[in-house]
Design a protein around this motif. Structure first.
Motif, short mmCIF file in Angstrom:
data_model
loop_
_atom_site.label_atom_id
_atom_site.label_comp_id
_atom_site.label_asym_id
_atom_site.label_seq_id
_atom_site.Cartn_x
_atom_site.Cartn_y
_atom_site.Cartn_z
N TRP B 11 0.80 -1.23 0.00
CA TRP B 11 0.00 0.00 0.00
C TRP B 11 0.83 1.27 0.00
N VAL B 12 1.96 1.28 0.66
CA VAL B 12 2.75 2.52 0.66
C VAL B 12 3.06 2.97 -0.75
N GLU B 13 3.32 2.02 -1.65
CA GLU B 13 3.60 2.40 -3.03
C GLU B 13 2.31 2.70 -3.78
N HIS B 25 0.46 18.37 3.75
CA HIS B 25 1.11 19.09 4.85
C HIS B 25 2.40 19.83 4.49
N GLN B 26 2.98 19.63 3.33
CA GLN B 26 4.24 20.32 3.03
C GLN B 26 3.92 21.52 2.13
N ASP B 27 3.13 22.45 2.67
CA ASP B 27 2.53 23.50 1.84
C ASP B 27 3.54 24.36 1.10
N ASN B 181 -6.61 12.16 7.74
CA ASN B 181 -7.27 12.38 6.46
C ASN B 181 -6.78 11.42 5.41
N ARG B 182 -5.47 11.33 5.34
CA ARG B 182 -4.83 10.47 4.34
C ARG B 182 -5.21 9.00 4.60
N ILE B 183 -5.19 8.62 5.86
CA ILE B 183 -5.53 7.24 6.23
C ILE B 183 -6.99 6.95 5.89
N LEU B 210 4.21 8.90 7.86
CA LEU B 210 3.02 8.40 7.18
C LEU B 210 3.26 7.02 6.56
N ARG B 211 4.49 6.80 6.12
CA ARG B 211 4.77 5.49 5.54
C ARG B 211 4.53 4.40 6.57
N ARG B 212 5.00 4.67 7.78
CA ARG B 212 4.83 3.68 8.83
C ARG B 212 3.35 3.48 9.13
N1 LIG Z 1 3.24 14.32 2.72
C1 LIG Z 1 2.73 13.18 2.25
N2 LIG Z 1 1.56 13.18 1.58
C2 LIG Z 1 1.04 12.02 1.13
N3 LIG Z 1 1.60 10.81 1.28
C3 LIG Z 1 2.75 10.74 1.95
C4 LIG Z 1 3.38 11.92 2.46
N4 LIG Z 1 4.48 11.57 3.07
C5 LIG Z 1 4.59 10.25 2.97
N5 LIG Z 1 3.54 9.73 2.29
C6 LIG Z 1 3.32 8.27 2.06
O1 LIG Z 1 4.45 7.59 2.61
C7 LIG Z 1 5.18 6.92 1.60
C8 LIG Z 1 6.67 7.23 1.77
O2 LIG Z 1 6.92 8.59 1.51
P1 LIG Z 1 8.29 9.09 0.87
O3 LIG Z 1 8.93 7.98 0.13
O4 LIG Z 1 8.04 10.33 0.12
O5 LIG Z 1 9.09 9.39 2.20
P2 LIG Z 1 10.49 10.14 2.35
O6 LIG Z 1 10.21 11.46 2.96
O7 LIG Z 1 11.24 10.11 1.07
O8 LIG Z 1 11.17 9.22 3.45
P3 LIG Z 1 12.71 8.73 3.59
O9 LIG Z 1 13.43 9.82 4.25
O10 LIG Z 1 12.59 7.53 4.52
O11 LIG Z 1 13.19 8.37 2.24
C9 LIG Z 1 4.63 7.38 0.28
O12 LIG Z 1 4.57 6.30 -0.61
C10 LIG Z 1 3.24 7.86 0.62
O13 LIG Z 1 2.35 6.78 0.54
#
Ligand SMILES: Nc1ncnc2c1ncn2[C@@H]1O[C@H](COP(=O)(O)OP(=O)(O)OP(=O)(O)O)[C@@H](O)[C@H]1O
Ligand SMILES: Nc1ncnc2c1ncn2[C@@H]1O[C@H](COP(=O)(O)OP(=O)(O)OP(=O)(O)O)[C@@H](O)[C@H]1O
Ligand SMILES: [Mg+2]
Ligand SMILES: [Mg+2]
Lengths: 354, 342
Positions: B11-13, B25-27, B181-183, B210-212
């Motif tokens: 699901w993360v991907e 959130h990263q406006d 919201n995302r969840i 969020l990944r976790r």
């Molecule tokens: N700001 C966000 N908005 C939406 N989804 C997010 C956000 N941050 C993380 N995610 C979710 O978490 C997953 C991992 O995010 P991402 O790969 O961008 O993390 P990262 O900041 O690069 O972390 P790392 O430092 O571990 O590489 C994404 O596939 C997505 O599902």
């Protein structure tokens, strides 16, 4: 075949301990989208057994047809090529290895192998593309660089290559890696559970167990299932039929450590230190990991010391183990710990008895 | 890469946002990049912040939105810590990539296709200082035709000359409501139900990552079915039960070394991560009000020492035992100095 191998459950249905985790693992792989997994827990708790049974659950019996290979990787590192050799275990659908075996060059292995696996993606029976599984052992021993290398690769190739990571202490696995896996904690089996396994093996071997015998082995096992099964087999070799008061033999190296402890408690002098050095070397030559030696030394000493000294000694054990990790030669730090102990103990004796 | 089968991705991907505007959130960075999409102007970028906050997602999304699927391969170079990034590689790979001209910036359909290439250096904090130094020159040489995106967790590991050439964006941990919201969005798609308590638990156990959170959610969904409770989430998150931490603290208070040692052995046998134990112990110690500030300070000092040692790879049992011994001595007002250490 040793009993530990002979009676290793092959499927998730056959496990005697961790049944609940086994059930959960089954549910986890019902769909194709299982996340990466990180198994962690103390030595001999049953991680490997569960991982192998899980592979069998995913891929069927083909996961058991493994071949052992000594593979060489040729790594192009810009100005030169590096040859790395590593033993791998593989079936059509999975590869298992312990990259930390190649020391600080472990990152090259993890970099290469995942890309390589991702390239030849298997086709499953329904004609869909499935995924392969890469099992990495002892990830807590991977260098920082190797762990960093895993981060993005784990995400990038996650559709074609799923990782199962295995380690003892998850504190040594970086946050970034843990955040990319579903963490599965495998606790050491409780003594009752160990007894159950021993009784099961006893029954299969047609042995008569005196009452309380299995419980005594379990009690001495430090909650390690592997260790319990090994000492059970040793007992069987030493004397059968079992007698109810039969001694459970300690491991040779542990007896050796106990000797060292008695030695240094009896006399604190440079001469004595020199004598025990030989014994420490003996242990190291026999491939007993230095931190295991240090921990055993500590636990033996703690049995014999006054409350006040316990605090001091445990502090120095932690201190020298850390130094050992940062340094290169284990023997220096083991010996430094013993010397420190001698000095503290002598000061204590003088203060107490004059 | 071959087109991926949706269903076989975790699901993360599957729920990685494809567009910059969907990054939650990263406006600030979203605003700047949305602007980029209109003007096709883009500075060098440096994204930093804790894991799972959207850094990689954002970089990949903007690259895709700028060039579209066809040009992506020829315009975007993604290098991460899994690629060898010694000095030589940085010199040759990047040079080879940057040196091929891109032609004029012709907008193609919805894609702006600006006349420069993008080089994404993910996990840049694991590059050696030498390699980073080698990059300075490369960046200058090709500054007209390339934009660099550096991504890292720790900005302090990026050498100043590189950092100062970039627009820096700090990615913040996601607060509870944004995460929820995302969840909820994912739950909707997957047909799951979660109550508010579970949502708040999820956000606290995943600590802004969020990944976790998504991984826990998927784990819980597979293990416990489509209706997910707070308890299910705690169980997949591997958090240490309160009783265990409290038992350790109580043992320290008792002043009985052997009892404390037994508790430490229990923690190790159960396989609880000691790093997390330290964190939870810290919360207990800071929270109690029947001990003095000095006692708290003594304990926190030993927690800090042990944390550092663990990062260096020291043994979990020995470190926890040392912390417990120090805590006991602080709580029972035993002297800080050892008596027999000369
Ligand atoms: N700001 C966000 N908005 C939406 N989804 C997010 C956000 N941050 C993380 N995610 C979710 O978490 C997953 C991992 O995010 P991402 O790969 O961008 O993390 P990262 O900041 O690069 O972390 P790392 O430092 O571990 O590489 C994404 O596939 C997505 O599902
Ligand atoms: N679930 C189980 N049911 C019955 N017996 C088991 C189970 N798990 C493990 N065993 C027995 O315990 C032995 C040790 O287990 P295993 O090799 O899986 O431990 P491990 O956790 O991988 O240890 P290490 O960290 O030291 O490698 C196995 O050889 C097997 O005989
Ligand atoms: Mg094993
Ligand atoms: Mg990332």
């Amino acid at each position: 075949m040793l009993w530990v191998d002979k009676y290793r459950p092959k499927t998730l249905d056959q496990v005697i301990v961790h049944q609940e985790i086994a059930e959960n693992l089954k549910k986890l792989v019902t769909e194709q989208d299982c996340p990466h997994l990180l198994f962690y827990g103390p030595s001999g708790s049953g991680k490997k057994t569960l991982i192998m049974a899980l592979l069998r659950q995913i891929f069927g019996t083909s996961a058991e047809k493994v071949k052992v290979e000594n593979r060489t990787w040729k790594i192009d590192a810009g100005s030169r090529t590096i040859d790395l050799e590593l033993t791998t275990l593989s079936s059509t659908n999975h590869v298992e290895l312990s990259p930390s075996d190649v020391g600080f060059q472990d990152r090259y292995i993890v970099q290469e192998i995942i890309k390589e696996m991702a390239k030849n993606r298997p086709i499953d029976t329904k004609g869909k593309k499935g995924y392969k599984v890469l099992v990495l052992n002892e990830v807590d021993k991977l260098s920082r660089e190797a762990q960093h290398s895993l981060r993005r690769t784990m995400e990038k190739y996650s559709a074609s290559c799923r990782l199962i990571l295995c380690c003892n202490s998850s504190s040594k696995v970086t946050e970034a890696i843990r955040s990319r896996c579903l963490n599965v904690r495998i606790n050491a089996p409780k003594e009752e559970q160990i007894v159950k396994v021993l009784e099961f093996i006893g029954k299969k071997e047609g042995l008569q167990l005196p009452p309380g015998f299995a419980a005594r082995i379990a009690d001495k096992s430090n909650r390690s299932l592997r260790r319990a099964i090994l000492s059970f087999e040793t007992c069987r070799v030493q004397q059968y039929p079992f007698s109810s008061n039969q001694a459970i033999p300690p491991m040779d190296w542990e007896e050796y450590v106990s000797e060292i402890c008695s030695d240094i408690m009896r006399e604190q002098s440079p001469k004595r230190l020199f004598q025990v050095r030989g014994k420490l070397y003996e242990l190291l030559i026999n491939c007993i990991p230095p931190e295991i030696i240090l921990k055993k030394l500590l636990s033996e000493l703690l049995k014999k010391l006054d409350e006040e000294l316990k605090h001091e000694v445990c502090h120095w054990a932690a201190y020298y183990e850390h130094r050992m990790r940062m340094g290169q030669k284990a023997i220096f730090h083991l010996e430094a710990f013993l010397a420190k102990f001698m000095s503290i103990y002598k000061a204590f004796l003088i203060a107490t008895f004059g | 890469m071959a087109p991926l089968l949706q269903s076989s991705q975790p699901w993360v991907e599957k729920y990685r946002p494809k567009q910059v505007k969907d990054v939650a959130h990263q406006d600030e960075v979203v605003r700047v990049l949305t602007n980029t999409l209109e003007t096709a102007n883009c500075p060098h970028m440096l994204f930093y912040g804790p894991p799972g906050t959207g850094k990689t997602t954002t970089a990949l999304a903007i690259a895709h939105q700028l060039y579209g699927p066809e040009l992506y391969k020829s315009r975007v170079l993604e290098l991460n810590a899994s690629d060898d990034r010694g000095i030589n590689v940085v010199r040759t790979k990047i040079k080879d990539f940057a040196a091929v001209a891109v032609g004029s910036g012709q907008r193609q359909g919805v894609y702006p296709c600006p006349p420069y290439k993008i080089i994404i250096l993910d996990e840049a904090d694991s590059m050696t200082e030498d390699a980073q130094n080698a990059l300075r020159r490369t960046m200058e040489t090709y500054s007209k035709v390339t934009r660099f995106f550096f991504i890292c967790n720790y900005i302090s590991r990026i050498i100043e000359p590189l950092a100062s050439r970039c627009a820096k964006f700090r990615f913040k941990q996601l607060p509870e409501e944004i995460m929820s919201n995302r969840i909820l969005h994912i739950c909707n798609e997957e047909g799951l139900t979660v109550d508010t308590e579970a949502l708040s638990t999820l956000s606290s156990v995943s600590q802004g990552d969020l990944r976790r959170a998504i991984t826990y959610l998927q784990g819980a969904a597979r293990l416990f079915g489509s209706s997910i409770s707070s308890k299910d989430l705690i169980s997949v998150s591997g958090a240490i039960p309160r009783e265990v931490t409290e038992a350790i603290y109580a043992a320290c208070k008792s002043g009985d070394f052997d009892l404390a040692n037994k508790e430490v052995n229990y923690v190790i046998a159960e396989g609880y991560p000691v790093s997390q134990m330290l964190a939870q112990l810290f919360e207990v110690v800071v929270g109690v009000d029947d001990i003095s500030d000095e006692q708290k300070a003594r304990i926190c000092k030993s927690l800090a020492t042990a944390d550092k040692c663990l990062v260096d790879g020291a043994d979990e049992y020995l470190q926890l035992l040392d912390v417990v011994s120090n805590t006991m001595r602080a709580l029972c007002n035993m002297p800080q100095e050892f008596s027999y250490d000369i």
